[in-house]
Design an enzyme around this catalytic site. Structure first.
Site, PDB file in Angstrom:
ATOM      1  N   HIS A  94       0.870   5.426   6.258  1.00  0.00           N
ATOM      2  CA  HIS A  94       0.740   5.965   4.897  1.00  0.00           C
ATOM      3  C   HIS A  94       1.013   7.476   4.899  1.00  0.00           C
ATOM      4  CE1 HIS A  94      -1.639   2.211   5.080  1.00  0.00           C
ATOM      5  NE2 HIS A  94      -0.943   1.978   3.999  1.00  0.00           N
ATOM      6  N   ASP A 149      -3.570   6.867  11.452  1.00  0.00           N
ATOM      7  CA  ASP A 149      -2.733   6.167  10.484  1.00  0.00           C
ATOM      8  C   ASP A 149      -1.386   6.876  10.415  1.00  0.00           C
ATOM      9  OD1 ASP A 149      -1.400   5.255   8.232  1.00  0.00           O
ATOM     10  OD2 ASP A 149      -3.183   5.206   6.953  1.00  0.00           O
ATOM     11  N   SER A 197       0.809  -1.222   0.000  1.00  0.00           N
ATOM     12  CA  SER A 197       0.000   0.000   0.000  1.00  0.00           C
ATOM     13  C   SER A 197       0.846   1.277   0.000  1.00  0.00           C
ATOM     14  CB  SER A 197      -0.958   0.006   1.197  1.00  0.00           C
ATOM     15  OG  SER A 197      -0.231  -0.084   2.402  1.00  0.00           O
TER      16      SER A 197
END
Ligand SMILES: *[C@@H]1O[C@H](CO)[C@@H](O)[C@H](O)[C@H]1NC(C)=O
Ligand SMILES: *[C@@H]1O[C@H](CO)[C@@H](O)[C@H](O)[C@H]1NC(C)=O
Length: 278
Positions: free
Chosen positions: A260, A257, A16
């Protein structure tokens, strides 16, 4: 960049983080293409952005462990029960072998507990287990064999993007504090800052594999420059697929998060590095 890509397929292959870099590249490039001259295939293991007038594509192949594994479905996979086929890159390489420019990454999926191994010769046997670093070394070895035997540098460019740093423990940049990347508004300023999540033994193993490939692969070494950017993660500002509980909502750091990256942001710089290599 489109001139460099004319008639070519540029493909990102990995997890990702690499998908984030692919989206960054598409965002940087798509606005100059008129609406009726560009298209994006639906989200699948291989997702393709196409620019008709340039006969060029910018693609992303989901292959978080590089070799074939039970995690190859972009949606249905579980990080906790990984089984890899350490001697099989074939399934994936058949999808990437015709790309002209390949950008690989792999790291985070090896960082949690042991990985099961299923060798082709032991189709029905019990799975051996190996720690993440050992398993990653096997997968990188299989990948490197493919690069060594199939890549002709004049015809195909191959890049490997190093570890993308995470920012889960604010005590590492601010001793005594208890948070993570949540509410961090400024980069870290101490020169050479290095978080413990960027595992040095893994980096050394990757160094060794890549240097064995000589000019067949170029390293995009993003680790140090991204370490500073504790402020660059989406934290709570992203889509969460599961409903957040009241307890979570009361403690935003708990579901932030810190892996990312926001876009526009850090991966745009990684892509500028690629641009300069091409
Ligand atoms: C378009 O690019 C592909 C490679 O991605 C190439 O095989 C094909 O010949 C090109 N078509 C034209 C019309 O240039
Ligand atoms: C990337 O850079 C770091 C220092 O910032 C270095 O330790 C590491 O060996 C480099 N990795 C590669 C693959 O060149």
């Amino acid at each position: 960049m489109w001139e460099k890509l004319r008639g070519k397929r540029l493909m990102f292959v990995g997890d990702s983080l690499n998908r984030g870099q692919w989206i960054s590249m598409v965002c940087l490039l798509q606005s100059v293409i008129p609406a009726d001259k560009k298209s994006m295939t639906p989200n699948a293991q291989l997702t393709i952005f196409r620019a008709e007038e340039y006969n060029a594509t910018v693609e992303f192949l989901w292959a978080p462990l590089l070799v074939e594994s039970n995690s190859d479905d972009p949606v249905n996979h579980r990080l906790s029960e990984r089984i890899i086929r350490p001697d099989s890159v074939l399934k994936h390489s058949s999808q990437w072998e015709h790309a002209d420019i390949l950008i690989f990454n792999s790291y985070l999926w090896w960082r949690q507990g042991p990985v099961k191994l299923l060798w082709s010769s032991e189709e029905n046997g019990n799975c051996e287990e190996l720690d993440g670093l050992g398993a990653m070394e096997l997968a990188m070895g299989a990948w490197a064999d493919w690069v060594a035997s199939k890549v002709i540098p004049q015809k195909k460019r191959v890049f490997f993007v190093t570890t993308s740093p995470t920012h889960f423990w604010s005590q590492e940049w601010e001793p005594g504090s208890e948070g993570n990347c949540y509410n961090q508004m400024r980069p870290i300023t101490s020169e050479g800052y290095w978080g413990s999540a960027s595992d040095l033994p893994t980096m050394r193993m990757v160094d060794k594999v890549l240097s064995g490939l000589g000019s067949k692969v170029s390293v995009i070494n993003i680790t140090q420059l991204s370490e500073y950017r504790k402020d660059g993660h989406p934290s709570i500002y992203r889509k969460f697929w599961e409903t957040l509980s009241p307890q979570q909502l009361a403690n935003p750091a708990s579901y932030s998060d810190c892996i990312h990256w926001c876009l526009p942001g850090v991966p745009d710089v990684w892509n500028e590095l690629i641009f300069h290599f091409l």
